[in-house]
Design a protein around this motif. Structure first.
Motif, PDB file in Angstrom:
ATOM      1  N   HIS A   5     -13.281 -73.207 -17.898  1.00  0.00           N
ATOM      2  CA  HIS A   5     -14.699 -73.539 -17.598  1.00  0.00           C
ATOM      3  C   HIS A   5     -14.225 -72.384 -16.004  1.00  0.00           C
ATOM      4  O   HIS A   5     -12.475 -72.578 -15.707  1.00  0.00           O
ATOM      5  N   ILE A   6     -15.106 -71.399 -15.883  1.00  0.00           N
ATOM      6  CA  ILE A   6     -13.929 -70.091 -14.912  1.00  0.00           C
ATOM      7  C   ILE A   6     -14.795 -70.639 -13.187  1.00  0.00           C
ATOM      8  O   ILE A   6     -15.895 -71.052 -12.873  1.00  0.00           O
ATOM      9  N   ASP A   7     -13.500 -70.729 -12.594  1.00  0.00           N
ATOM     10  CA  ASP A   7     -14.087 -71.578 -10.677  1.00  0.00           C
ATOM     11  C   ASP A   7     -14.445 -70.117 -10.052  1.00  0.00           C
ATOM     12  O   ASP A   7     -13.962 -69.167  -9.958  1.00  0.00           O
ATOM     13  N   VAL A   8     -15.902 -69.679 -10.679  1.00  0.00           N
ATOM     14  CA  VAL A   8     -16.579 -69.037 -10.514  1.00  0.00           C
ATOM     15  C   VAL A   8     -16.848 -68.128  -8.850  1.00  0.00           C
ATOM     16  O   VAL A   8     -16.606 -67.336  -8.484  1.00  0.00           O
ATOM     17  N   GLY A   9     -16.599 -69.506  -7.895  1.00  0.00           N
ATOM     18  CA  GLY A   9     -16.336 -69.706  -7.141  1.00  0.00           C
ATOM     19  C   GLY A   9     -15.240 -68.609  -6.241  1.00  0.00           C
ATOM     20  O   GLY A   9     -15.340 -68.376  -4.626  1.00  0.00           O
ATOM     21  N   ALA A  10     -14.393 -68.855  -6.705  1.00  0.00           N
ATOM     22  CA  ALA A  10     -13.091 -68.254  -6.583  1.00  0.00           C
ATOM     23  C   ALA A  10     -12.828 -66.699  -7.001  1.00  0.00           C
ATOM     24  O   ALA A  10     -12.306 -66.162  -5.995  1.00  0.00           O
ATOM     25  N   ILE A  11     -14.274 -65.811  -6.925  1.00  0.00           N
ATOM     26  CA  ILE A  11     -14.243 -64.452  -7.469  1.00  0.00           C
ATOM     27  C   ILE A  11     -15.644 -63.527  -6.991  1.00  0.00           C
ATOM     28  O   ILE A  11     -16.713 -64.284  -7.524  1.00  0.00           O
ATOM     29  N   ASP A  12     -15.734 -63.547  -5.826  1.00  0.00           N
ATOM     30  CA  ASP A  12     -16.542 -62.439  -5.205  1.00  0.00           C
ATOM     31  C   ASP A  12     -17.082 -61.125  -6.029  1.00  0.00           C
ATOM     32  O   ASP A  12     -16.354 -60.067  -5.916  1.00  0.00           O
ATOM     33  N   PHE A  13     -17.976 -61.137  -7.244  1.00  0.00           N
ATOM     34  CA  PHE A  13     -17.843 -59.914  -8.045  1.00  0.00           C
ATOM     35  C   PHE A  13     -18.743 -58.722  -7.385  1.00  0.00           C
ATOM     36  O   PHE A  13     -17.777 -58.254  -7.939  1.00  0.00           O
ATOM     37  N   GLY A  14     -19.125 -59.162  -6.621  1.00  0.00           N
ATOM     38  CA  GLY A  14     -19.665 -57.901  -5.757  1.00  0.00           C
ATOM     39  C   GLY A  14     -18.537 -57.371  -4.582  1.00  0.00           C
ATOM     40  O   GLY A  14     -18.534 -56.098  -4.818  1.00  0.00           O
ATOM     41  N   ALA A  15     -17.753 -58.029  -3.794  1.00  0.00           N
ATOM     42  CA  ALA A  15     -16.458 -57.749  -3.085  1.00  0.00           C
ATOM     43  C   ALA A  15     -16.007 -56.810  -4.341  1.00  0.00           C
ATOM     44  O   ALA A  15     -15.045 -55.988  -4.077  1.00  0.00           O
ATOM     45  N   LEU A  16     -15.226 -57.675  -5.436  1.00  0.00           N
ATOM     46  CA  LEU A  16     -14.626 -57.201  -6.547  1.00  0.00           C
ATOM     47  C   LEU A  16     -15.094 -55.323  -6.963  1.00  0.00           C
ATOM     48  O   LEU A  16     -13.922 -54.754  -6.993  1.00  0.00           O
ATOM     49  N   GLY A  17     -16.246 -55.456  -6.968  1.00  0.00           N
ATOM     50  CA  GLY A  17     -16.743 -53.899  -7.733  1.00  0.00           C
ATOM     51  C   GLY A  17     -16.847 -53.086  -6.555  1.00  0.00           C
ATOM     52  O   GLY A  17     -15.991 -52.371  -6.165  1.00  0.00           O
ATOM     53  N   THR A  18     -16.595 -53.360  -5.412  1.00  0.00           N
ATOM     54  CA  THR A  18     -16.326 -52.680  -4.542  1.00  0.00           C
ATOM     55  C   THR A  18     -15.335 -52.204  -3.946  1.00  0.00           C
ATOM     56  O   THR A  18     -15.094 -50.856  -3.591  1.00  0.00           O
ATOM     57  N   TRP A  19     -14.215 -52.851  -3.939  1.00  0.00           N
ATOM     58  CA  TRP A  19     -13.165 -53.274  -3.781  1.00  0.00           C
ATOM     59  C   TRP A  19     -12.205 -52.096  -5.831  1.00  0.00           C
ATOM     60  O   TRP A  19     -11.605 -51.182  -5.485  1.00  0.00           O
ATOM     61  N   MET A  20     -12.897 -51.623  -5.985  1.00  0.00           N
ATOM     62  CA  MET A  20     -13.158 -51.600  -7.871  1.00  0.00           C
ATOM     63  C   MET A  20     -13.239 -49.963  -7.623  1.00  0.00           C
ATOM     64  O   MET A  20     -12.432 -49.061  -7.835  1.00  0.00           O
ATOM     65  N   ALA A  22     -12.868 -48.381  -4.860  1.00  0.00           N
ATOM     66  CA  ALA A  22     -11.776 -47.861  -3.741  1.00  0.00           C
ATOM     67  C   ALA A  22     -11.089 -47.407  -4.426  1.00  0.00           C
ATOM     68  O   ALA A  22     -10.030 -46.570  -3.490  1.00  0.00           O
ATOM     69  N   GLN A  23     -10.642 -48.164  -5.829  1.00  0.00           N
ATOM     70  CA  GLN A  23      -9.228 -47.215  -6.048  1.00  0.00           C
ATOM     71  C   GLN A  23     -10.207 -46.570  -7.225  1.00  0.00           C
ATOM     72  O   GLN A  23      -8.950 -45.804  -7.864  1.00  0.00           O
ATOM     73  N   GLY A  24     -10.775 -45.975  -6.985  1.00  0.00           N
ATOM     74  CA  GLY A  24     -11.344 -45.015  -8.457  1.00  0.00           C
ATOM     75  C   GLY A  24     -11.252 -45.617  -9.611  1.00  0.00           C
ATOM     76  O   GLY A  24     -11.665 -44.592 -10.082  1.00  0.00           O
ATOM     77  N   LEU A  25     -11.634 -46.475  -9.359  1.00  0.00           N
ATOM     78  CA  LEU A  25     -11.961 -46.891 -10.976  1.00  0.00           C
ATOM     79  C   LEU A  25     -12.832 -46.853 -11.614  1.00  0.00           C
ATOM     80  O   LEU A  25     -13.760 -46.737 -11.032  1.00  0.00           O
ATOM     81  N   PRO A  26     -13.007 -46.274 -12.337  1.00  0.00           N
ATOM     82  CA  PRO A  26     -14.580 -46.550 -13.475  1.00  0.00           C
ATOM     83  C   PRO A  26     -15.596 -47.331 -12.914  1.00  0.00           C
ATOM     84  O   PRO A  26     -15.353 -48.872 -12.662  1.00  0.00           O
ATOM     85  N   GLY A  27     -16.755 -46.823 -12.679  1.00  0.00           N
ATOM     86  CA  GLY A  27     -18.006 -48.113 -11.926  1.00  0.00           C
ATOM     87  C   GLY A  27     -18.838 -48.508 -12.871  1.00  0.00           C
ATOM     88  O   GLY A  27     -18.927 -48.560 -14.561  1.00  0.00           O
ATOM     89  N   GLY A  28     -19.667 -49.034 -12.344  1.00  0.00           N
ATOM     90  CA  GLY A  28     -20.737 -50.047 -13.137  1.00  0.00           C
ATOM     91  C   GLY A  28     -20.685 -51.623 -12.742  1.00  0.00           C
ATOM     92  O   GLY A  28     -20.164 -52.606 -12.626  1.00  0.00           O
ATOM     93  N   LEU A  47     -12.176 -58.886 -18.247  1.00  0.00           N
ATOM     94  CA  LEU A  47     -13.932 -58.413 -17.175  1.00  0.00           C
ATOM     95  C   LEU A  47     -13.943 -56.886 -17.913  1.00  0.00           C
ATOM     96  O   LEU A  47     -12.627 -55.944 -18.259  1.00  0.00           O
ATOM     97  N   GLU A  48     -15.284 -56.211 -18.223  1.00  0.00           N
ATOM     98  CA  GLU A  48     -15.488 -55.120 -18.443  1.00  0.00           C
ATOM     99  C   GLU A  48     -16.121 -53.901 -17.315  1.00  0.00           C
ATOM    100  O   GLU A  48     -17.337 -55.021 -16.867  1.00  0.00           O
ATOM    101  N   ARG A  49     -16.284 -53.500 -17.071  1.00  0.00           N
ATOM    102  CA  ARG A  49     -16.412 -52.260 -16.410  1.00  0.00           C
ATOM    103  C   ARG A  49     -16.106 -50.623 -16.637  1.00  0.00           C
ATOM    104  O   ARG A  49     -15.193 -50.910 -17.003  1.00  0.00           O
ATOM    105  N   GLY A  50     -17.646 -50.431 -16.559  1.00  0.00           N
ATOM    106  CA  GLY A  50     -17.536 -48.995 -16.995  1.00  0.00           C
ATOM    107  C   GLY A  50     -16.561 -48.295 -18.186  1.00  0.00           C
ATOM    108  O   GLY A  50     -15.943 -47.291 -17.996  1.00  0.00           O
TER     109      GLY A  50
END
Length: 337
Positions: A5-20, A22-28, A47-50
Motif C-alpha cells: 500500500h502506498i501512503d498516497v497522502g504522503a506525496i503531493d504529486f502536483g507539487a512534486l511535478g513543479t519541483w521536478m 525546477a530541477q530541469g527534469l523531463p516534464g509531463g 514513478l515515470e515522467r517524461g
C-alpha cells in the motif's frame, strides 16, 4: 518491511511535478506509480515522467523524530558517492532545504538475494560463490573513498574508544522499560572485557555504511556483480573495518537463501587483497559487530516485556542476540585464523 500500500497522502504529486520542472527534469504527467518493497520505514515509490524512471524516497506521513534528518544525510552521502566506483543508487536530485525532505534516485537494475535467486544465479554455484566475494569487493571500494568528500560528517575522533561504553550504556538504558528483568546474555561481560583489552591502537577514518550485510545489497541480473549497496540510513565517517566486521557477524552460515557462499576467512582474504587497511585485528571488528548488533536486537526483547513490541518478535530477536554472542566467542577463539 513496507507493505504494497502506498501512503498516497504522503506525496503531493502536483507539487512534486513543479519541483521536478525546477530541477530541469523531463516534464509531463507522472505515471506508473508503484511501491518499492524493502526494509525501510520510509515511503519509497517508483514513478515515470517524461520517458524517465525514478525512485522517490521520503518520510512517512507521520514521520519519526529523525526521519527528515536521516534522509538529509542519505542524500548527502549519495551525492558524495556520485562519480566514485562505489555501487550505490544514483542520486538525481534532492530537496533538503525544508521538510519533508525527499530525493529522487535512478532505479537499481538488480535484485535482492533475500527475496530469492533468479537464473543464472540459482543454478550456477560459481556465480553464488562469486557473489560473496563481490560483496567484499564493493565494501573495499567504499573504504577507499576519501572521507573528505563529507566534511563535518560523523565524529571520527575517538570512534573506536567510544564503542564498548556506548553500547553498554544502551544496554543499561533498557532497565527503564517496565518488566524487563535485565539482560540474560551469556558471555556479555567477557566479550566487553575482551574488546576493551584488545582495542586497536589506531585506525584510518573512512566512510562507513553502518549496516553492511547481504540483505542490503542488490546484485546484477546477469552475474555476481553488486549492482548497488542500499539503505544508507546508518552511514557515518568512522572505521570502515567495522563494516567488514558487520558483514562477518551477519554472514549466512550453511545453505541459507544463497547456498555456496565463500567462508568468512575467504571474505577477509579477498578484502585484504583489495585494501591497504591493516587487517591484523580483524577478529576485533567481527567481535565488536556481534556485540553491538546483539545489544541492538536485545532492545526489542526488552520492549516486548513492556508491551511495546510483540512477545514472539522479542523472543526471536533475543535468540538472535544469544547466537551473535556465541559467534563472538568463536571469533575470540580465532575462528578467522
Amino acid at each position: 518491511m513496507t507493505s504494497t500500500h502506498i501512503d498516497v497522502g504522503a506525496i503531493d504529486f502536483g507539487a512534486l511535478g513543479t519541483w521536478m520542472d525546477a530541477q530541469g527534469l523531463p516534464g509531463g504527467p507522472i505515471t506508473g506509480v508503484a511501491p518499492v518493497i524493502g526494509g525501510t520505514q520510509n515511503v519509497m515509490v517508483r514513478l515515470e515522467r517524461g520517458g524517465r524512471s525514478y525512485v522517490l524516497r521520503r518520510p512517512p506521513l507521520h514521520a519519526r523524530s529523525r526521519s527528515n534528518e536521516v534522509l538529509r544525510r542519505e542524500a548527502r552521502v549519495l551525492a558524495a558517492l556520485r562519480g566514485t566506483r562505489v555501487p550505490a543508487p544514483a542520486l538525481v536530485a534532492a530537496q533538503t532545504e525544508r521538510e519533508p525532505v525527499f530525493y529522487l534516485m535512478e532505479p537499481v537494475d538488480g535484485f535482492n538475494p533475500s527475496t530469492g535467486l533468479p537464473e543464472p544465479h540459482a543454478s550456477d554455484p560459481a556465480i553464488r560463490h562469486r557473489m560473496g566475494l563481490e560483496a567484499a569487493a564493493a565494501l573495499a571500494e567504499l573504504g577507499r573513498v576519501d572521507p573528505g568528500v563529507l566534511p563535518g560528517f560523523g565524529h571520527p575522533e575517538g570512534f573506536l574508544e567510544r564503542q564498548v561504553p556506548r553500547w553498554l550504556k544502551e544496554l543499561d538504558s533498557y532497565a527503564e522499560l517496565d518488566g524487563y528483568p535485565g539482560p540474560d546474555i551469556p558471555g556479555l561481560r567477557e566479550t566487553a572485557d575482551w574488546l576493551s583489552r584488545r582495542l586497536p591502537r589506531s585506525y584510518t577514518p573512512g566512510i562507513m555504511h553502518g549496516d553492511y550485510h547481504f540483505a542490503n545489497l542488490m546484485f546484477a541480473w546477469d552475474g555476481p556483480r553488486v549492482a548497488a549497496i542500499v539503505d544508507w540510513e546508518m552511514c557515518t565517517v568512522g572505521d570502515p573495518l567495522l563494516d567488514l566486521g558487520w558483514l562477518l557477524a551477519t554472514w549466512p552460515s550453511g545453505n541459507g537463501h544463497v547456498p555456496g557462499l565463500p567462508s568468512p576467512q575467504e571474505l577477509v582474504s579477498y578484502y585484504a587483497a583489495l585494501s591497504e587497511r591493516d587487517l591484523s585485528a580483524v577478529d576485533w571488528y567481527a567481535v565488536m559487530a556481534c556485540f553491538k548488533l546483539g545489544i541492538v536486537l536485545e532492545g526489542t526483547h526488552a520492549r516486548a516485556f513492556a508491551g511495546k513490541a510483540p512477545k514472539d518478535t522479542g523472543d526471536l530477536l533475543h535468540a538472535m542476540t544469544l547466537g551473535l554472542f556465541e559467534r563472538a566467542g568463536e571469533f575470540m577463539e580465532g575462528a578467522l585464523d
